[in-house]
Structures are given as C-alpha cells and as structure tokens.
Design an enzyme around this catalytic site. Structure first.
Site, PDB file in Angstrom:
ATOM      1  N   HIS A  75       5.262  35.531 -18.031  1.00 24.88           N
ATOM      2  CA  HIS A  75       5.188  35.675 -19.605  1.00 24.88           C
ATOM      3  C   HIS A  75       3.908  35.227 -20.167  1.00 24.88           C
ATOM      4  O   HIS A  75       3.522  34.161 -20.969  1.00 24.88           O
ATOM      5  CB  HIS A  75       6.346  34.627 -20.462  1.00 24.88           C
ATOM      6  CG  HIS A  75       6.488  34.956 -21.715  1.00 24.88           C
ATOM      7  ND1 HIS A  75       7.584  34.569 -22.448  1.00 24.88           N
ATOM      8  CD2 HIS A  75       5.719  35.433 -22.716  1.00 24.88           C
ATOM      9  CE1 HIS A  75       7.375  35.406 -23.614  1.00 24.88           C
ATOM     10  NE2 HIS A  75       6.441  35.714 -23.787  1.00 24.88           N
ATOM     11  N   LEU A 133       8.246  51.044 -31.084  1.00 25.14           N
ATOM     12  CA  LEU A 133       6.729  51.451 -31.298  1.00 25.14           C
ATOM     13  C   LEU A 133       6.417  50.722 -32.657  1.00 25.14           C
ATOM     14  O   LEU A 133       6.161  51.304 -33.890  1.00 25.14           O
ATOM     15  CB  LEU A 133       6.687  53.033 -31.741  1.00 25.14           C
ATOM     16  CG  LEU A 133       5.346  53.385 -31.714  1.00 25.14           C
ATOM     17  CD1 LEU A 133       4.830  53.602 -30.182  1.00 25.14           C
ATOM     18  CD2 LEU A 133       5.198  54.947 -32.386  1.00 25.14           C
ATOM     19  N   GLU A 138      14.034  31.942 -18.978  1.00 31.75           N
ATOM     20  CA  GLU A 138      12.577  31.506 -18.570  1.00 31.75           C
ATOM     21  C   GLU A 138      12.499  30.012 -18.567  1.00 31.75           C
ATOM     22  O   GLU A 138      13.195  29.361 -19.678  1.00 31.75           O
ATOM     23  CB  GLU A 138      11.568  32.104 -19.502  1.00 31.75           C
ATOM     24  CG  GLU A 138      11.339  33.556 -19.530  1.00 31.75           C
ATOM     25  CD  GLU A 138      10.384  34.229 -20.632  1.00 31.75           C
ATOM     26  OE1 GLU A 138       9.833  33.314 -21.297  1.00 31.75           O
ATOM     27  OE2 GLU A 138      10.446  35.411 -20.690  1.00 31.75           O
ATOM     28  N   ARG A 158      11.204  41.055 -24.714  1.00 34.08           N
ATOM     29  CA  ARG A 158      11.973  40.060 -24.485  1.00 34.08           C
ATOM     30  C   ARG A 158      13.044  40.325 -23.410  1.00 34.08           C
ATOM     31  O   ARG A 158      13.571  41.151 -23.148  1.00 34.08           O
ATOM     32  CB  ARG A 158      12.848  39.718 -25.729  1.00 34.08           C
ATOM     33  CG  ARG A 158      12.262  38.721 -26.803  1.00 34.08           C
ATOM     34  CD  ARG A 158      11.785  37.477 -26.215  1.00 34.08           C
ATOM     35  NE  ARG A 158      10.905  36.698 -27.424  1.00 34.08           N
ATOM     36  CZ  ARG A 158       9.641  36.455 -27.696  1.00 34.08           C
ATOM     37  NH1 ARG A 158       8.731  37.126 -26.565  1.00 34.08           N
ATOM     38  NH2 ARG A 158       8.723  35.910 -28.412  1.00 34.08           N
ATOM     39  N   ILE A 218       7.716  44.041 -21.580  1.00 32.75           N
ATOM     40  CA  ILE A 218       6.779  42.930 -22.329  1.00 32.75           C
ATOM     41  C   ILE A 218       7.502  42.385 -23.658  1.00 32.75           C
ATOM     42  O   ILE A 218       6.412  41.672 -24.261  1.00 32.75           O
ATOM     43  CB  ILE A 218       5.447  43.910 -22.309  1.00 32.75           C
ATOM     44  CG1 ILE A 218       4.074  43.010 -22.866  1.00 32.75           C
ATOM     45  CG2 ILE A 218       5.602  44.677 -23.375  1.00 32.75           C
ATOM     46  CD1 ILE A 218       3.676  42.229 -21.382  1.00 32.75           C
TER      47      ILE A 218
HETATM   48  P1  NAP Z   1       7.132  44.654 -34.539  1.00 30.20           P
HETATM   49  O1  NAP Z   1       5.757  45.391 -35.155  1.00 30.20           O
HETATM   50  O2  NAP Z   1       8.093  44.260 -35.514  1.00 30.20           O
HETATM   51  O3  NAP Z   1       7.578  45.954 -33.591  1.00 30.20           O
HETATM   52  C1  NAP Z   1       8.925  46.199 -33.127  1.00 30.20           C
HETATM   53  C2  NAP Z   1       9.361  47.441 -33.244  1.00 30.20           C
HETATM   54  O4  NAP Z   1      10.732  47.592 -32.665  1.00 30.20           O
HETATM   55  C3  NAP Z   1       9.553  48.167 -34.494  1.00 30.20           C
HETATM   56  O5  NAP Z   1       8.896  49.200 -34.562  1.00 30.20           O
HETATM   57  C4  NAP Z   1      11.038  48.261 -34.865  1.00 30.20           C
HETATM   58  O6  NAP Z   1      11.317  49.471 -35.481  1.00 30.20           O
HETATM   59  C5  NAP Z   1      11.448  48.314 -33.372  1.00 30.20           C
HETATM   60  N1  NAP Z   1      12.839  47.746 -33.407  1.00 30.20           N
HETATM   61  C6  NAP Z   1      13.479  46.550 -33.696  1.00 30.20           C
HETATM   62  N2  NAP Z   1      14.673  46.620 -33.386  1.00 30.20           N
HETATM   63  C7  NAP Z   1      15.013  47.764 -32.951  1.00 30.20           C
HETATM   64  C8  NAP Z   1      16.439  48.103 -32.460  1.00 30.20           C
HETATM   65  N3  NAP Z   1      17.700  47.461 -32.580  1.00 30.20           N
HETATM   66  N4  NAP Z   1      16.334  49.535 -31.781  1.00 30.20           N
HETATM   67  C9  NAP Z   1      15.431  50.315 -31.982  1.00 30.20           C
HETATM   68  N5  NAP Z   1      14.099  49.638 -32.259  1.00 30.20           N
HETATM   69  C10 NAP Z   1      13.948  48.442 -32.639  1.00 30.20           C
HETATM   70  O7  NAP Z   1       6.856  43.661 -33.390  1.00 30.20           O
HETATM   71  P2  NAP Z   1       5.330  43.547 -32.500  1.00 30.20           P
HETATM   72  O8  NAP Z   1       4.496  42.697 -33.020  1.00 30.20           O
HETATM   73  O9  NAP Z   1       5.163  44.899 -31.965  1.00 30.20           O
HETATM   74  O10 NAP Z   1       6.191  42.726 -31.505  1.00 30.20           O
HETATM   75  C11 NAP Z   1       7.374  43.010 -30.751  1.00 30.20           C
HETATM   76  C12 NAP Z   1       7.926  42.161 -29.870  1.00 30.20           C
HETATM   77  O11 NAP Z   1       7.179  41.899 -28.606  1.00 30.20           O
HETATM   78  C13 NAP Z   1       7.885  40.616 -30.305  1.00 30.20           C
HETATM   79  O12 NAP Z   1       9.149  40.432 -31.239  1.00 30.20           O
HETATM   80  C14 NAP Z   1       8.104  39.748 -29.309  1.00 30.20           C
HETATM   81  O13 NAP Z   1       9.833  39.619 -28.641  1.00 30.20           O
HETATM   82  C15 NAP Z   1       7.272  40.571 -27.984  1.00 30.20           C
HETATM   83  N6  NAP Z   1       6.223  39.956 -27.580  1.00 30.20           N
HETATM   84  C16 NAP Z   1       6.105  39.575 -26.313  1.00 30.20           C
HETATM   85  C17 NAP Z   1       4.817  39.015 -25.804  1.00 30.20           C
HETATM   86  C18 NAP Z   1       4.557  38.688 -24.438  1.00 30.20           C
HETATM   87  O14 NAP Z   1       3.779  37.737 -24.293  1.00 30.20           O
HETATM   88  N7  NAP Z   1       5.262  39.230 -23.488  1.00 30.20           N
HETATM   89  C19 NAP Z   1       3.872  38.767 -26.665  1.00 30.20           C
HETATM   90  C20 NAP Z   1       3.948  39.133 -28.010  1.00 30.20           C
HETATM   91  C21 NAP Z   1       5.351  39.764 -28.529  1.00 30.20           C
HETATM   92  P3  NAP Z   1      12.466  49.689 -36.347  1.00 30.20           P
HETATM   93  O15 NAP Z   1      12.632  48.472 -37.369  1.00 30.20           O
HETATM   94  O16 NAP Z   1      12.163  51.250 -37.109  1.00 30.20           O
HETATM   95  O17 NAP Z   1      13.803  49.966 -35.530  1.00 30.20           O
HETATM   96  C1  8YV Z   2       3.848  33.697 -26.796  1.00 26.86           C
HETATM   97  C2  8YV Z   2       5.059  35.873 -27.467  1.00 26.86           C
HETATM   98  O1  8YV Z   2       3.994  33.566 -25.105  1.00 26.86           O
HETATM   99  O2  8YV Z   2       4.346  36.058 -29.460  1.00 26.86           O
HETATM  100  C3  8YV Z   2       5.241  36.372 -28.855  1.00 26.86           C
HETATM  101  O3  8YV Z   2       6.144  36.351 -29.133  1.00 26.86           O
HETATM  102  O4  8YV Z   2       6.169  36.155 -26.604  1.00 26.86           O
HETATM  103  C4  8YV Z   2       3.943  35.204 -26.798  1.00 26.86           C
HETATM  104  O5  8YV Z   2       2.919  35.351 -27.400  1.00 26.86           O
HETATM  105  C5  8YV Z   2       4.780  32.984 -27.268  1.00 26.86           C
HETATM  106  O6  8YV Z   2       4.861  33.233 -28.454  1.00 26.86           O
HETATM  107  C6  8YV Z   2       4.474  31.314 -26.856  1.00 26.86           C
HETATM  108  O7  8YV Z   2       5.404  30.676 -26.608  1.00 26.86           O
END
Ligand code: NAP
Ligand code: 8YV
Length: 324
Positions: free
Chosen positions: A282, A155, A264, A235, A233
């Site tokens: 993705h 979260l 990927e 990793r 959504i």
């Molecule tokens: P964020 O604000 O840093 O949120 C990550 C959350 O995960 C934090 O609340 C953290 O809380 C929790 N967390 C981290 N490590 C943990 C663990 N070992 N156990 C339990 N909880 C844990 O990051 P965000 O901006 O929401 O982005 C999250 C992730 O989404 C990115 O790192 C990326 O991999 C992914 N993403 C995917 C896409 C896509 O296209 N599919 C796009 C953007 C991002 P605590 O530190 O308190 O544990």
């Molecule tokens: C992008 C993402 O697809 O921001 C991230 O962590 O996974 C996505 O927004 C990626 O970063 C572009 O390669």
C-alpha cells in the site's frame, strides 16, 4: 499558536503524520488518542473535542462519544473507514485529501503495471542472486504492454491520471463508472463484466464501498481471460481475494499487481507464494512530498472550518454544509 483557535480541542486519532501532529499542536489544543481509545479520555476532555484529525475508523460510536464534534478531517482520499452518512446525520463535517495525491498514485499504478507485465522485480532478483552471471540472461518476458488494451474501473481523479499516462504509452483505454464522464474520449462500458471482456488489462481504482465490495469476482476474472492482467490500486475490499488466487493459480488470468489487500497488513500466504503476483505494501501515495501535501490539507481543512465555517475538500455526503 494563533490566539483565535488555541483553545479549540482537536483529537489526533490513529497514527498521525508528524506534520499533522506538529501543526495541530501549534494551531489548536491537540489531544492524542492513546491505546485505551475514547474510553480512556476523561469526560470533560471528551466533551470539549470539536474536531478530529483521523487515520482511524470513525463509526457511530466514535461520533456519539464526542458530543461537541463538528468536523472529522481524514488523512487520505479514500474515506471508507469513516461513516460519512452517520456524520452527516449528526451534522458533523467530513473532509478527505483529494487531488494532491492523484499524480503520485497514478505513477505507482503505472510502475506496478510495468513490473507485473515485464516481471522487472523478478529480473532484478535474478541479477541479485547471481543468476545472470551463473545461468545467463533472464528469460524473455512472455507478456508485453505493446498492443494492450486497458480498462479502468473508476475513471475519477486518479483513474484519469492513469488513463493519460497509458494513452501516452500507446495503450488503448476504456473505462467503467456508474455514469460516463463528460469530455473524455475513452470508450465507456456500462458494466464491469462487459468491459472486462473487451480489455486484457483491468485496473481497479474505485473507492471501497458496499457497491464495489468484491465487485472483481470469479466471473469478471474469467471475462478478462488467460492473457489478462489485473492491477488493484484502489481498495482490497473491491476484490474477491480467494477468487483472484484461484484465477492466478489456474491460468484463468495471466498476472496481477496489487498495492491494496482485503485485510491489511495481512496478505494471504497463497498470494505470497504466487510468482505471477506482484505485491506492494500500500505505497500508492507514499512519498514524503505527497504525504506532506496530504498532511497540510488535513490541517488546512480544520483551520478553515474554525476560521470561516467552510472547508476546502468536503466529502460528497457533507458537501455544501457550513458551520452553524
Ligand atoms: P474519485 O475521483 O471519487 O473517483 C472514483 C471513481 O470511481 C469515480 O469516477 C466514480 O464514478 C467511480 N465509482 C465509484 N463507485 C463506483 C461503482 N460502484 N461502480 C463503478 N464506478 C464507481 O476518487 P479518486 O480520488 O480517483 O480515488 C479513488 C480511490 O483510490 C480512493 O477512494 C481510494 O480508495 C483509492 N486510493 C488508493 C491509494 C493507494 O495508496 N493505493 C491512494 C489513493 C487513493 P461514478 O460516481 O460515476 O460511478
Ligand atoms: C494512503 C490511500 O495510504 O488516500 C488513500 O485513500 O489509500 C493512501 O493515500 C492512506 O490514506 C493512508 O493511510
């Protein structure tokens, strides 16, 4: 080209967004990393590079090959492809692109959840294949979002944007992080297993890391149960993919919606063949609008660093550092 920064050499590594290439080319001396990698650059060029705009792996060898490197500006909020601890140890600033993509990715997560539970892509195929006309209505979906309880694994910025959407849609929401988040009313679970047992819809949006590697395994999926829906959504590395395939094939969980995969763009054949897996390539943040905002943030971090010695969005490992 600004006279102040025009001589600063910035490496473009990976498949840069066109707006990154265009702005870096306008504001700095851009150096494209070709297929030959760093080894193909001549020594003087390599030694001149002070910044890198990356959509590529940054490991110790990358950093060590660039002795004047001050900053790695990475495209995307997830930076598991960058060895940020090593960068910190070498006094190299690392930035990512948080916040500007959170709402877009949350939209994708909710769309993927609805598609997975209500089988909308399959219903559309039914129509396109002429089966509505020939065979009658698409069968009633066995699952519904009504009465569902979502558990958000991670979260953070995106997780909270997903939670708010689900709350508005009438779902109960719980979450698991390493620490509870202050000021939110959602139920906190101190372990992923405990949360998986309490909910029927698990949404993973944690960063890829050693701590989250294959965290969603056979035990977690079993705890989620036979009506369970798993959405990823975050990793692909967070999931034990063979265990997920087994759980989907044998009814340990009902269905999964996946936007991310372990290797990927290679998606296991077994997943492609499962009717209860809804699969996206993705695309969480991939609209022109949001990718432009991400591209601007990549370049704004470089501009700020070379202008006043600070950045807009450092990763935690290098937060608070200033240019010497
Ligand atoms: P964020 O604000 O840093 O949120 C990550 C959350 O995960 C934090 O609340 C953290 O809380 C929790 N967390 C981290 N490590 C943990 C663990 N070992 N156990 C339990 N909880 C844990 O990051 P965000 O901006 O929401 O982005 C999250 C992730 O989404 C990115 O790192 C990326 O991999 C992914 N993403 C995917 C896409 C896509 O296209 N599919 C796009 C953007 C991002 P605590 O530190 O308190 O544990
Ligand atoms: C992008 C993402 O697809 O921001 C991230 O962590 O996974 C996505 O927004 C990626 O970063 C572009 O390669």
């Amino acid at each position: 080209m600004t006279s102040k920064t025009a001589d600063i050499a910035i490496l473009l590594a990976g498949k840069s967004h066109p707006q990154v290439s265009e702005r870096v080319g306008r504001e700095f001396r851009a150096i494209e990393l070709g297929k030959g990698g760093l080894a193909a650059l001549d020594e003087a060029t390599r030694r001149a590079i002070r910044g890198a705009a990356v959509m590529a792996r940054v490991d110790a060898a990358f950093v060590d090959a660039l002795p004047a490197l001050e900053i790695v500006s990475s495209f995307g909020v997830g930076y598991d492809h960058v060895d940020a601890s090593y960068c910190a140890s070498r006094n190299v600033m690392v930035t990512n692109t948080p916040d500007v993509l959170s709402e877009e990715v949350a939209d994708t997560a909710v769309g993927l959840l609805i598609n997975t539970v209500r089988e909308l892509p399959r219903a559309e195929n039914w129509l396109r294949e002429g089966r509505w006309k020939n065979d009658g209505p698409y069968p009633l979906a066995p699952a519904t979002l009504r009465g569902r309880h979502a558990g958000i694994f991670g979260l953070g910025r995106i997780g909270l944007a997903i939670a708010r959407r689900l709350e508005a849609m009438g779902l109960a929401v719980s979450y698991h992080n390493r620490r509870p988040v202050e000021g939110v009313g959602y139920t906190y679970h101190g372990s992923l297993k405990e949360m998986a047992a309490a909910v029927d819809t698990l949404i993973s949006v944690v960063p890829g890391s050693a701590a989250t590697n294959k965290a969603v395994n056979a035990n977690i999926l079993k705890a989620l149960g036979p009506d369970g829906v798993f959405i990823n959504i975050g990793r692909g590395s967070t999931v034990d993919e063979p265990a997920l395939i087994e759980a989907l094939s044998t009814g340990i969980i009902r269905a999964a919606g996946l936007d991310v995969f372990a290797d990927e763009p290679n998606v296991p054949e077994a997943l492609l063949g499962l009717p209860n897996a809804c699969l996206l390539p993705h695309v969480g943040s991939s609209t022109q609008h949001t990718r432009r905002a991400m591209a601007d943030l990549v370049v704004d971090n470089l501009v700020s660093w070379f202008d006043n010695g600070t950045v807009l969005t450092p990763v935690p490992e290098t937060a608070g550092r200033k240019r010497q």
